[in-house]
Design a protein around this motif. Structure first.
Motif, PDB file in Angstrom:
ATOM      1  N   GLN A 239       0.913 -12.505  48.059  1.00  0.00           N
ATOM      2  CA  GLN A 239       0.456 -11.124  48.221  1.00  0.00           C
ATOM      3  C   GLN A 239       1.154 -10.255  47.188  1.00  0.00           C
ATOM      4  OE1 GLN A 239      -1.818  -9.955  50.336  1.00  0.00           O
ATOM      5  NE2 GLN A 239      -1.588  -7.849  49.669  1.00  0.00           N
ATOM      6  N   PRO A 240       0.409  -9.503  46.362  1.00  0.00           N
ATOM      7  CA  PRO A 240       1.065  -8.667  45.367  1.00  0.00           C
ATOM      8  C   PRO A 240       1.930  -7.606  46.028  1.00  0.00           C
ATOM      9  CG  PRO A 240      -1.282  -8.151  45.539  1.00  0.00           C
ATOM     10  CD  PRO A 240      -1.048  -9.385  46.355  1.00  0.00           C
ATOM     11  N   SER A 241       2.984  -7.215  45.326  1.00  0.00           N
ATOM     12  CA  SER A 241       3.888  -6.203  45.850  1.00  0.00           C
ATOM     13  C   SER A 241       3.145  -4.891  46.080  1.00  0.00           C
ATOM     14  CB  SER A 241       5.040  -5.991  44.864  1.00  0.00           C
ATOM     15  OG  SER A 241       5.824  -4.894  45.258  1.00  0.00           O
ATOM     16  N   PHE A 242       3.463  -4.238  47.189  1.00  0.00           N
ATOM     17  CA  PHE A 242       2.834  -2.951  47.476  1.00  0.00           C
ATOM     18  C   PHE A 242       3.375  -1.864  46.558  1.00  0.00           C
ATOM     19  CE2 PHE A 242       2.730   1.050  49.959  1.00  0.00           C
ATOM     20  CZ  PHE A 242       1.358   1.181  50.074  1.00  0.00           C
ATOM     21  N   ASP A 243       4.676  -1.938  46.254  1.00  0.00           N
ATOM     22  CA  ASP A 243       5.285  -0.924  45.396  1.00  0.00           C
ATOM     23  C   ASP A 243       4.644  -0.939  44.015  1.00  0.00           C
ATOM     24  OD1 ASP A 243       8.632  -1.398  46.748  1.00  0.00           O
ATOM     25  OD2 ASP A 243       7.020  -0.045  47.353  1.00  0.00           O
ATOM     26  N   GLY A 244       4.108   0.207  43.630  1.00  0.00           N
ATOM     27  CA  GLY A 244       3.475   0.327  42.321  1.00  0.00           C
ATOM     28  C   GLY A 244       2.055  -0.189  42.278  1.00  0.00           C
ATOM     29  N   SER A 245       1.555  -0.688  43.398  1.00  0.00           N
ATOM     30  CA  SER A 245       0.220  -1.276  43.404  1.00  0.00           C
ATOM     31  C   SER A 245      -0.848  -0.191  43.397  1.00  0.00           C
ATOM     32  CB  SER A 245       0.027  -2.159  44.640  1.00  0.00           C
ATOM     33  OG  SER A 245       0.021  -1.363  45.814  1.00  0.00           O
ATOM     34  N   ARG A 246      -2.053  -0.581  43.035  1.00  0.00           N
ATOM     35  CA  ARG A 246      -3.175   0.348  43.054  1.00  0.00           C
ATOM     36  C   ARG A 246      -3.427   0.851  44.478  1.00  0.00           C
ATOM     37  NH1 ARG A 246      -6.614   1.386  39.081  1.00  0.00           N
ATOM     38  NH2 ARG A 246      -8.719   2.177  39.532  1.00  0.00           N
ATOM     39  N   ARG A 247      -3.221  -0.030  45.432  1.00  0.00           N
ATOM     40  CA  ARG A 247      -3.388   0.365  46.824  1.00  0.00           C
ATOM     41  C   ARG A 247      -2.430   1.495  47.197  1.00  0.00           C
ATOM     42  NH1 ARG A 247      -1.421  -2.824  51.400  1.00  0.00           N
ATOM     43  NH2 ARG A 247      -0.614  -4.203  49.807  1.00  0.00           N
ATOM     44  N   GLN A 248      -1.177   1.389  46.752  1.00  0.00           N
ATOM     45  CA  GLN A 248      -0.201   2.435  47.030  1.00  0.00           C
ATOM     46  C   GLN A 248      -0.589   3.751  46.361  1.00  0.00           C
ATOM     47  OE1 GLN A 248       3.652   2.303  45.080  1.00  0.00           O
ATOM     48  NE2 GLN A 248       4.680   2.721  47.036  1.00  0.00           N
ATOM     49  N   MET A 249      -1.069   3.673  45.105  1.00  0.00           N
ATOM     50  CA  MET A 249      -1.422   4.886  44.374  1.00  0.00           C
ATOM     51  C   MET A 249      -2.649   5.577  44.979  1.00  0.00           C
ATOM     52  SD  MET A 249       0.959   5.141  42.254  1.00  0.00           S
ATOM     53  CE  MET A 249       2.283   4.007  42.662  1.00  0.00           C
ATOM     54  N   ARG A 250      -3.591   4.809  45.464  1.00  0.00           N
ATOM     55  CA  ARG A 250      -4.745   5.403  46.153  1.00  0.00           C
ATOM     56  C   ARG A 250      -4.272   6.179  47.377  1.00  0.00           C
ATOM     57  NH1 ARG A 250     -10.089   2.717  46.174  1.00  0.00           N
ATOM     58  NH2 ARG A 250      -9.871   2.763  48.442  1.00  0.00           N
ATOM     59  N   GLY A 251      -3.311   5.629  48.091  1.00  0.00           N
ATOM     60  CA  GLY A 251      -2.758   6.322  49.247  1.00  0.00           C
ATOM     61  C   GLY A 251      -2.079   7.620  48.866  1.00  0.00           C
ATOM     62  N   ARG A 252      -1.432   7.618  47.715  1.00  0.00           N
ATOM     63  CA  ARG A 252      -0.762   8.845  47.268  1.00  0.00           C
ATOM     64  C   ARG A 252      -1.769   9.920  46.881  1.00  0.00           C
ATOM     65  NH1 ARG A 252       4.302   6.786  43.451  1.00  0.00           N
ATOM     66  NH2 ARG A 252       5.510   5.806  45.125  1.00  0.00           N
ATOM     67  N   VAL A 253      -2.894   9.513  46.299  1.00  0.00           N
ATOM     68  CA  VAL A 253      -3.947  10.488  45.991  1.00  0.00           C
ATOM     69  C   VAL A 253      -4.412  11.160  47.271  1.00  0.00           C
ATOM     70  CG1 VAL A 253      -6.315  10.765  45.177  1.00  0.00           C
ATOM     71  CG2 VAL A 253      -4.710   9.354  43.868  1.00  0.00           C
ATOM     72  N   VAL A 254      -4.702  10.370  48.272  1.00  0.00           N
ATOM     73  CA  VAL A 254      -5.188  10.917  49.541  1.00  0.00           C
ATOM     74  C   VAL A 254      -4.136  11.821  50.171  1.00  0.00           C
ATOM     75  CG1 VAL A 254      -5.886  10.305  51.885  1.00  0.00           C
ATOM     76  CG2 VAL A 254      -6.778   9.009  49.937  1.00  0.00           C
ATOM     77  N   LYS A 255      -2.890  11.390  50.135  1.00  0.00           N
ATOM     78  CA  LYS A 255      -1.812  12.195  50.720  1.00  0.00           C
ATOM     79  C   LYS A 255      -1.686  13.542  50.018  1.00  0.00           C
ATOM     80  CE  LYS A 255       3.129  12.096  51.806  1.00  0.00           C
ATOM     81  NZ  LYS A 255       4.381  11.312  51.718  1.00  0.00           N
ATOM     82  N   ALA A 256      -1.753  13.532  48.667  1.00  0.00           N
ATOM     83  CA  ALA A 256      -1.643  14.792  47.919  1.00  0.00           C
ATOM     84  C   ALA A 256      -2.812  15.720  48.223  1.00  0.00           C
ATOM     85  CB  ALA A 256      -1.567  14.497  46.422  1.00  0.00           C
ATOM     86  N   LEU A 257      -3.995  15.175  48.334  1.00  0.00           N
ATOM     87  CA  LEU A 257      -5.163  16.018  48.597  1.00  0.00           C
ATOM     88  C   LEU A 257      -5.172  16.532  50.036  1.00  0.00           C
ATOM     89  CD1 LEU A 257      -7.932  14.127  46.609  1.00  0.00           C
ATOM     90  CD2 LEU A 257      -6.640  16.159  45.938  1.00  0.00           C
ATOM     91  N   ARG A 258      -4.561  15.786  50.936  1.00  0.00           N
ATOM     92  CA  ARG A 258      -4.417  16.316  52.292  1.00  0.00           C
ATOM     93  C   ARG A 258      -3.491  17.537  52.297  1.00  0.00           C
ATOM     94  NH1 ARG A 258      -3.602  10.678  55.637  1.00  0.00           N
ATOM     95  NH2 ARG A 258      -5.805  10.283  56.112  1.00  0.00           N
ATOM     96  N   GLU A 259      -2.470  17.475  51.472  1.00  0.00           N
ATOM     97  CA  GLU A 259      -1.489  18.569  51.435  1.00  0.00           C
ATOM     98  C   GLU A 259      -2.034  19.798  50.712  1.00  0.00           C
ATOM     99  OE1 GLU A 259       3.117  19.407  49.958  1.00  0.00           O
ATOM    100  OE2 GLU A 259       2.253  17.392  49.804  1.00  0.00           O
ATOM    101  N   TYR A 260      -2.742  19.564  49.609  1.00  0.00           N
ATOM    102  CA  TYR A 260      -3.159  20.683  48.755  1.00  0.00           C
ATOM    103  C   TYR A 260      -4.655  20.974  48.838  1.00  0.00           C
ATOM    104  CZ  TYR A 260       1.474  20.370  46.674  1.00  0.00           C
ATOM    105  OH  TYR A 260       2.835  20.366  46.470  1.00  0.00           O
ATOM    106  N   GLU A 261      -5.374  20.219  49.609  1.00  0.00           N
ATOM    107  CA  GLU A 261      -6.821  20.369  49.810  1.00  0.00           C
ATOM    108  C   GLU A 261      -7.624  20.047  48.556  1.00  0.00           C
ATOM    109  OE1 GLU A 261      -8.026  23.982  51.618  1.00  0.00           O
ATOM    110  OE2 GLU A 261      -6.826  23.655  53.419  1.00  0.00           O
ATOM    111  N   ALA A 262      -7.305  20.692  47.438  1.00  0.00           N
ATOM    112  CA  ALA A 262      -8.007  20.419  46.181  1.00  0.00           C
ATOM    113  C   ALA A 262      -7.022  20.572  45.037  1.00  0.00           C
ATOM    114  CB  ALA A 262      -9.192  21.358  46.004  1.00  0.00           C
ATOM    115  N   LEU A 263      -7.130  19.682  44.051  1.00  0.00           N
ATOM    116  CA  LEU A 263      -6.230  19.736  42.898  1.00  0.00           C
ATOM    117  C   LEU A 263      -6.977  19.341  41.640  1.00  0.00           C
ATOM    118  CD1 LEU A 263      -2.987  17.984  44.238  1.00  0.00           C
ATOM    119  CD2 LEU A 263      -3.137  20.353  43.443  1.00  0.00           C
TER     120      LEU A 263
END
Length: 314
Positions: A239-263
């Motif tokens: 299983q590829p490492s989660f740290d730095g993975s595309r899956r992790q970065m997609r989660g960060r996009v969603v988290k940022a947009l939840r906080e700021y609504e639109a960016l």
């Protein structure tokens, strides 16, 4: 398990860990196989012709898909003589109609039948070396036919068998070592039942997703993977490492947009990666956002100065 690397240091990490009591290992596997195994029609015969047909058909094709085609083929050409007399275009057409993969396999099977008839008086060679003289019959297929038809082969080593040996006895991922250990473990003079059994083990209990307890794997008490919980194998990537993975970065996009609504993407990027830019710059971020948009999670529209703005889809 002996913990001993065959022919080397008992503590060597790179060597196989073959159990000392091979008789118990062999008996356990054969008893497990003979008590219950998948039923395939080519396992019910020792005629080399239908066995060869099954081996050629099953190259890179799931066995359950082969059964109907195998029956149809033998209905059309029930003997090696019938296949040798057949029109090659008809054999190739059959292969295509049944979606059996590369048409060259049909051509080679047809030519091999002609060789058996014209060069061997209709009798198949009985040894792996002799069978390899037939068109399109490589070492694996020759050994399989010699084993299943004549009980006169070496250990069969395919991807499933490699996975079993790698996990059970910690055999290094090396072709020559796999072959050596496979032949060491196989009981002398019993290639037919043994090769069927070890291939069944790889297909039923020790697949890419192991089913050790569910399938009652007979090697659990000796198995290195079962003891350690590490079921990686040459054909099972970790299983590829989660740290730095595309899956992790997609989660960060969603988290940022939840906080700021639109960016705007220029402000979203640094909130996804602190090292935003270069390899992980605008094109990389566009890819992430596009993936999320395709999944229906994010929408993108032009904002001020025509800069794309991302927001969560409501």
């Amino acid at each position: 398990m002996s913990g001993e690397a065959t022919g080397g240091d008992p503590d060597a990490d790179a060597g196989p860990r073959v159990p000392d009591d091979l008789d118990a290992v062999r008996e356990a596997l054969v008893s497990w196989y003979e008590a219950d195994h998948r039923s395939y029609p080519w396992r019910e015969t020792t005629d080399p012709y239908p066995i060869l047909v099954s081996e050629v058909m099953s190259q890179q094709t799931q066995l359950d898909r082969v059964v109907e085609a195998w029956h149809d083929f033998l209905d059309e050409w029930p003997t090696v003589e019938a296949l040798a007399d057949a029109d090659r275009a008809g054999v190739v057409g059959f292969w295509t109609d049944h979606s059996l993969g590369y048409n060259n396999r049909a051509k080679y099977l047809h030519e091999a039948a002609r060789q058996v008839v014209s060069e061997h008086d209709g009798e198949f060679p009985r040894t792996p070396d002799g069978l390899q003289d037939l068109m399109g019959v490589g070492p694996y297929t020759a050994n399989a036919v010699a084993s299943f038809a004549f009980d006169d082969g070496d250990a069969v080593v395919d991807t499933n068998v490699e996975r079993v040996l790698y996990r059970a006895f910690d055999v290094p991922d090396d072709d020559s070592t796999f072959e050596r250990v496979a032949n060491e473990v196989m009981p002398p003079g019993e290639s037919r039942v043994w090769n069927n059994a070890v291939m069944e083990l790889g297909g039923v209990a020790c697949g890419k997703s192991p089913r050790c307890d569910e399938a009652g794997c007979p090697w659990r008490e000796w198995c290195h993977a079962y003891g350690t919980g590490d079921f990686t194998a040459p054909d099972v990537p970790t299983q590829p490492s989660f740290d730095g993975s595309r899956r992790q970065m997609r989660g960060r996009v969603v988290k940022a947009l939840r906080e700021y609504e639109a960016l705007p993407l220029s402000k979203l990027g640094p909130r996804v990666r602190v090292d935003y830019g270069g390899e992980y710059g605008e094109a990389w971020l566009h890819g992430l956002v596009s993936d999320l948009a395709d999944d229906g999670l994010v929408e993108v529209a032009d904002g001020d100065d025509d800069e794309p703005v991302a927001r969560l889809r409501r």
